[in-house]
Design a protein around this motif. Structure first.
Motif, short mmCIF file in Angstrom:
data_model
loop_
_atom_site.label_atom_id
_atom_site.label_comp_id
_atom_site.label_asym_id
_atom_site.label_seq_id
_atom_site.Cartn_x
_atom_site.Cartn_y
_atom_site.Cartn_z
N UNK A 86 0.85 -1.19 0.00
CA UNK A 86 0.00 0.00 0.00
C UNK A 86 0.88 1.24 0.00
N UNK A 87 0.24 2.37 -0.33
CA UNK A 87 0.98 3.62 -0.42
C UNK A 87 0.03 4.77 -0.13
N UNK A 88 0.59 5.94 0.11
CA UNK A 88 -0.17 7.17 0.30
C UNK A 88 -0.15 7.94 -1.01
N UNK A 122 -8.16 2.17 1.47
CA UNK A 122 -8.49 1.85 2.85
C UNK A 122 -8.87 3.11 3.63
N UNK A 123 -8.35 4.26 3.19
CA UNK A 123 -8.45 5.49 3.98
C UNK A 123 -8.53 6.68 3.03
N UNK A 201 -0.35 5.97 13.30
CA UNK A 201 0.46 4.75 13.40
C UNK A 201 -0.45 3.51 13.48
N UNK A 202 -1.55 3.61 14.22
CA UNK A 202 -2.49 2.49 14.32
C UNK A 202 -3.12 2.21 12.97
N UNK A 208 -1.39 -2.86 7.36
CA UNK A 208 -0.49 -4.01 7.30
C UNK A 208 -1.27 -5.31 7.49
N UNK A 209 -2.24 -5.28 8.40
CA UNK A 209 -2.98 -6.50 8.72
C UNK A 209 -3.89 -6.95 7.58
N UNK A 210 -4.31 -6.04 6.72
CA UNK A 210 -5.24 -6.44 5.65
C UNK A 210 -4.57 -6.55 4.29
#
Length: 217
Positions: A86-88, A122-123, A201-202, A208-210
Motif C-alpha cells: 500500500x501507499x499514500x 483503505x483510507x 500509526x495504528x 499491514x494486517x489487511x
C-alpha cells in the motif's frame, strides 16, 4: 447514469441517496481512537514542534500551507509507503458506481493498495480548509470518497477517513451503510497532536494486517 462529485456531497445528501446511517458510537472507531501506540523519543521531539508551528499559523494558513507544514509532515513521519502492499497517494481521482450512481472526485490524500497507481482504498483524507473560510461539507466529501472506496474493496472490512478544518481533525469509519464521526482533536494542543500521531500509526498497522507481502523471488 447519475453522477455525483465528491465536492457536491453533504452528509444529508449521502444519507438520502445511499441510506447511510450515522452512529453515535462505534466499537471500531473507539478502538482506533483509543490506541495506546507507544511513541518513540524522536516522535516526542518532532510533534511538539509541529504543533507549535500549527498553533502560530492555523488562523491564516491556506490549504497548501496546512498540507506542507503540518499534515504532510505528520503523514510522512508515519511513512505509509510499504512497497507493493500500500501507499499514500495525493490528489488522486477515485471513481466507482454505488447503487447505480457514479461517485467521482479528487481525494486530497488516500491510502490504497498499489505502489505507483492506487487500487483499493483503505483510507480517505479530505479537505484541509482554512480555519476561517471552510467551503462545502468536508465530512460529506470525505464520506463520499470512503463510500466509493468501500465499493472497490472485497473484504468487507471498515473504511477509515479523516477531515481537517484548520487545526481540527475528525476521524471517521464506514462499516456497511453505517458511519461514525470522532470528537475533535486539536492539533494545536500537544497532547492531541500526540494522539493524532498514535492514531495514524495504528492506521498503518490496520493496513499491514489487511494486506499480504509480495511473494518471495
Amino acid at each position: 447514469m447519475e453522477t455525483l462529485n465528491f465536492s457536491e456531497c453533504t452528509l444529508g445528501l449521502l444519507e438520502n441517496k445511499f441510506g447511510l446511517i450515522p452512529m453515535r458510537t462505534s466499537n471500531t472507531l473507539t478502538e482506533w481512537l483509543n490506541t495506546t501506540w507507544q511513541l518513540q523519543t524522536e516522535d516526542k521531539v518532532v510533534v511538539p514542534r509541529l504543533s507549535m508551528l500549527l498553533s502560530d499559523n492555523a488562523e491564516h494558513w491556506n490549504e497548501i500551507d496546512l498540507s506542507m507544514h503540518f499534515i504532510g509532515p505528520m503523514f510522512s513521519w508515519v511513512d505509509f509507503t510499504v512497497l507493493f502492499r500500500f501507499n499514500l497517494f495525493g490528489q488522486s481521482t477515485l471513481t466507482s458506481v454505488v447503487d447505480g450512481i457514479q461517485l467521482t472526485g479528487r481525494v486530497d490524500e488516500m491510502i490504497a493498495t498499489g505502489f505507483r497507481i492506487p487500487k483499493a482504498p483503505f483510507f480517505a483524507f479530505s479537505e484541509y480548509k482554512r480555519q476561517t473560510d471552510p467551503n462545502g461539507d468536508p465530512a460529506g466529501q470525505a464520506l463520499a470518497a470512503m463510500l466509493a472506496g468501500q465499493s472497490l474493496n472485497e473484504d468487507g472490512k471498515p473504511i477509515y477517513g479523516c477531515y481537517v478544518i484548520g487545526g481540527i481533525w475528525r476521524f471517521m469509519v464506514l462499516e456497511g451503510r453505517h458511519y461514525a464521526l470522532s470528537h475533535a482533536f486539536d492539533g494545536t494542543q500537544t497532547e492531541d497532536a500526540f494522539q493524532i500521531l498514535r492514531i495514524l500509526f495504528q492506521l498503518k498497522q490496520y493496513c499491514m494486517e489487511r494486506t499480504e507481502p509480495p511473494p518471495a523471488n
